[in-house]
Write a protein that holds these residues in place. Structure first.
Motif, mmCIF file in Angstrom:
data_model
loop_
_atom_site.group_PDB
_atom_site.id
_atom_site.type_symbol
_atom_site.label_atom_id
_atom_site.label_comp_id
_atom_site.label_asym_id
_atom_site.label_seq_id
_atom_site.Cartn_x
_atom_site.Cartn_y
_atom_site.Cartn_z
ATOM 1 N N CYS A 166 -7.781 6.596 4.865
ATOM 2 C CA CYS A 166 -7.309 5.247 4.524
ATOM 3 C C CYS A 166 -8.473 4.304 4.250
ATOM 4 C CB CYS A 166 -6.442 4.690 5.655
ATOM 5 S SG CYS A 166 -4.833 5.492 5.774
ATOM 6 N N ILE A 176 -6.435 2.161 1.551
ATOM 7 C CA ILE A 176 -4.996 2.153 1.775
ATOM 8 C C ILE A 176 -4.639 0.883 2.557
ATOM 9 C CG2 ILE A 176 -3.028 3.402 2.785
ATOM 10 C CD1 ILE A 176 -4.531 4.896 0.490
ATOM 11 N N GLU A 232 1.341 9.315 -0.118
ATOM 12 C CA GLU A 232 0.351 8.342 -0.619
ATOM 13 C C GLU A 232 -0.276 8.775 -1.945
ATOM 14 O OE1 GLU A 232 -1.375 4.886 -0.901
ATOM 15 O OE2 GLU A 232 -0.168 5.337 0.869
ATOM 16 N N ARG A 261 0.551 0.654 5.261
ATOM 17 C CA ARG A 261 0.818 2.066 5.007
ATOM 18 C C ARG A 261 -0.070 2.989 5.839
ATOM 19 N NH1 ARG A 261 0.759 0.637 -0.757
ATOM 20 N NH2 ARG A 261 -0.958 2.073 -1.062
ATOM 21 N N ARG A 262 -0.801 2.405 6.773
ATOM 22 C CA ARG A 262 -1.711 3.226 7.578
ATOM 23 C C ARG A 262 -1.003 3.815 8.736
ATOM 24 N NH1 ARG A 262 -7.796 0.887 7.359
ATOM 25 N NH2 ARG A 262 -7.867 0.728 5.122
#
Length: 64
Positions: free
Chosen positions: A54, A59, A13, A63-64
């Motif tokens: 996140c 985020i 990330e 994508r968590r």
């Protein structure tokens, strides 16, 4: 979530250098004013830490 998976997700990330800086230096209010390293050392589950990261950095859910 294992710590190794958490660290991999952080690197994916944020990039490996920034991820390590965030883990070591960034204080999260959602972790009771601790850094990720301090929270891990205190026994906070990596999944919970990831959720805090996140939320703080916005985020996207996919994508968590």
């Amino acid at each position: 979530m294992r710590t190794t998976v958490f660290r991999r997700m952080m690197a994916e990330e944020f990039g490996s250098v920034r991820a390590e800086t965030l883990v070591r230096d960034h204080v999260f209010s959602g972790l009771d004013g601790r850094t990720v390293e301090q929270a891990l050392d205190a026994g906070v589950p990596a999944k919970q830490i990831w959720q805090v990261v996140c939320a703080d950095f916005g985020i996207p859910a996919e994508r968590r």
